[in-house]
Design an enzyme around this catalytic site. Structure first.
Site, PDB file in Angstrom:
ATOM      1  N   SER A  49      51.720  36.177  30.945  1.00  0.00           N
ATOM      2  CA  SER A  49      51.503  35.501  32.255  1.00  0.00           C
ATOM      3  C   SER A  49      52.939  34.888  32.849  1.00  0.00           C
ATOM      4  CB  SER A  49      50.462  34.617  32.474  1.00  0.00           C
ATOM      5  OG  SER A  49      50.409  33.638  31.380  1.00  0.00           O
ATOM      6  N   HIS A  81      46.428  40.461  33.585  1.00  0.00           N
ATOM      7  CA  HIS A  81      47.406  40.702  34.425  1.00  0.00           C
ATOM      8  C   HIS A  81      47.989  42.190  34.428  1.00  0.00           C
ATOM      9  CE1 HIS A  81      48.376  36.614  35.495  1.00  0.00           C
ATOM     10  NE2 HIS A  81      48.102  36.322  34.246  1.00  0.00           N
ATOM     11  N   LYS A 125      42.172  37.613  39.788  1.00  0.00           N
ATOM     12  CA  LYS A 125      43.456  37.927  40.283  1.00  0.00           C
ATOM     13  C   LYS A 125      43.481  39.131  40.994  1.00  0.00           C
ATOM     14  CE  LYS A 125      44.872  35.322  35.962  1.00  0.00           C
ATOM     15  NZ  LYS A 125      44.994  34.040  36.371  1.00  0.00           N
TER      16      LYS A 125
HETATM   17  C1  LIG Z   1      46.741  35.682  30.461  1.00  0.00           C
HETATM   18  C2  LIG Z   1      45.602  34.770  31.143  1.00  0.00           C
HETATM   19  N1  LIG Z   1      44.527  34.965  30.550  1.00  0.00           N
HETATM   20  C3  LIG Z   1      43.438  34.257  31.262  1.00  0.00           C
HETATM   21  C4  LIG Z   1      43.368  33.464  32.486  1.00  0.00           C
HETATM   22  C5  LIG Z   1      42.427  32.794  32.867  1.00  0.00           C
HETATM   23  O1  LIG Z   1      41.891  33.654  33.941  1.00  0.00           O
HETATM   24  P1  LIG Z   1      41.018  32.898  35.031  1.00  0.00           P
HETATM   25  O2  LIG Z   1      41.893  32.397  36.410  1.00  0.00           O
HETATM   26  O3  LIG Z   1      40.084  33.910  35.544  1.00  0.00           O
HETATM   27  O4  LIG Z   1      40.225  32.080  34.304  1.00  0.00           O
HETATM   28  C6  LIG Z   1      44.801  33.555  33.044  1.00  0.00           C
HETATM   29  C7  LIG Z   1      45.171  32.760  34.374  1.00  0.00           C
HETATM   30  O5  LIG Z   1      44.461  31.973  34.710  1.00  0.00           O
HETATM   31  C8  LIG Z   1      46.004  34.220  32.278  1.00  0.00           C
HETATM   32  O6  LIG Z   1      46.986  34.390  32.808  1.00  0.00           O
END
Ligand SMILES: Cc1ncc(COP(=O)(O)O)c(C=O)c1O
Length: 361
Positions: free
Chosen positions: A168, A196, A217
């Site tokens: 991320s 992502h 996202k």
């Molecule tokens: C790699 C990754 N996994 C999980 C999440 C969590 O997702 P959410 O925003 O839906 O809680 C994020 C970002 O927030 C992320 O970048």
């Protein structure tokens, strides 16, 4: 708080009032945002808005309780079926967020006696899931398949290998095929966080797999999910505390997500992915994902560059500890299919002045 302020690490969310990538800050300044993860530009899509409106009329606002208590609204079941079909999996389970999905998956399949092998740059929700699981945790060097193999070979008992597929804060990809091969050979469960993964990588075959995703996202709603063979999703429903002990997603959000998955699976989805790919190419040719890190190193410098970009009407967040390691501060550019060529060129020109080496990273 005093410690945080003294260290120069105080943060608070800024005001941003906008639709899609364009908005205004609290002082009325108009900006183009490269901060959100609206990769396919679906947050302003009429089909999603209409689906949310209809759901709001039919089911009202909140879901009012956890699904095992109050039941599933039809849209929750429909969304799970659509997600499973999209991912080619037997079944899907919805969670309130992607964060909760990772917590639920890692704690359910990890546990005392289980080895959890985790990439050092995995998302915070995976790290926290591994801690909560009370598993033996092996944090391995970034994208180092040999290190994973080494840890699996030295462990006698159940094992889970968990990784972001697109990291991320770096926008690079996990070697998913090699990980699947190693997991298959060692009988380890492979957990992939595809939060992502809008431009890939494709999910591998060859290992027992749980794929985690977010609805928040590219799908422009809120929520998370896991897809897997049905016995695994049934175990999640019966064991994952972040599924069991929390209220289901509001139906309107699930309806928006369902409409989003349908767009993504349609010919329009192909067009939007191609537009996103082209926009990434315009900024950094050959880069594999819509997350483009612009490394600056020093924390103060990263903040200064971000401030200067903002002054020029470009919202690009500075990413610094604790999100990334000290000395690796960066600007995180999140590209969307909704960005125009002019907006992208403006950013490229500004970065060319402020961080001359930015294209080469
Ligand atoms: C790699 C990754 N996994 C999980 C999440 C969590 O997702 P959410 O925003 O839906 O809680 C994020 C970002 O927030 C992320 O970048």
């Amino acid at each position: 708080m005093a410690g945080i302020r003294t260290a120069g690490r105080y943060r608070s969310p800024r005001a941003f009032d906008g639709l899609g990538p364009v908005g205004t800050l609290g002082d009325g300044t108009k900006v183009v945002s490269f901060a959100g993860n609206d990769y396919l530009g679906l947050s302003e899509h009429p089909a999603l808005r209409e689906a949310a409106h209809e759901a709001l009329e039919r089911w009202g606002t909140g879901a009012t309780a956890a699904r095992l208590v109050v039941g599933s609204r039809p849209v929750h079941d429909e969304l799970e079926a659509e997600l499973a079909a999209w991912k080619g999996a037997e079944a899907a389970v919805l969670f309130g967020t992607g964060f909760q999905a990772n917590l639920g998956v890692v704690t359910t399949f990890g546990g005392p006696g289980t080895l959890v092998v985790s990439d050092e740059l995995n998302h915070a929700s995976i790290i926290d899931g591994a801690r909560l699981a009370r598993a033996e945790v092996a944090v391995v060097r970034h994208v180092d398949v040999q290190a994973v193999e080494h840890r699996l070979a030295g462990h006698d008992g159940p094992a889970v290998v968990v990784t972001d597929t697109v990291f991320s804060m770096d926008g690079d990809l996990a070697p998913v095929d090699d990980l699947a091969e190693v997991c298959g050979r060692h009988g380890a469960l492979l957990v992939l966080d595809e939060a992502h993964a809008v431009l890939g990588p494709e999910a591998p075959s060859g290992a027992e797999l749980v794929r985690v995703g977010t609805l928040s996202k590219a799908l422009a709603s809120v929520g998370g999910f896991a897809v897997a063979d049905r016995p695994l999703t049934e175990l999640l429903v019966n064991r994952a505390r972040s599924y069991i002990f929390t209220t289901a997603t509001p139906p309107a959000d699930s309806a928006a997500a369902l409409a989003a998955v349908r767009v993504v699976r349609s010919a329009e989805g192909d067009v939007r992915r191609a537009a996103l790919r082209a926009n990434v190419e315009r900024l950094r040719p050959g880069h594999p994902s819509p997350i483009i890190p612009v490394l600056v190193g020093d924390e103060g410098r990263a903040l200064a560059v971000s401030d200067e970009l903002l002054r020029r009407g470009l919202l690009v967040p500075a990413i610094r500890p604790p999100t990334v390691a000290p000395g690796t501060c960066r600007l995180r550019v999140a590209v969307s299919a909704a960005h125009t060529d002019e907006q992208l060129d403006e950013l490229a020109d500004a970065l060319g002045v402020l961080v001359p080496a930015w294209r080469g990273e």
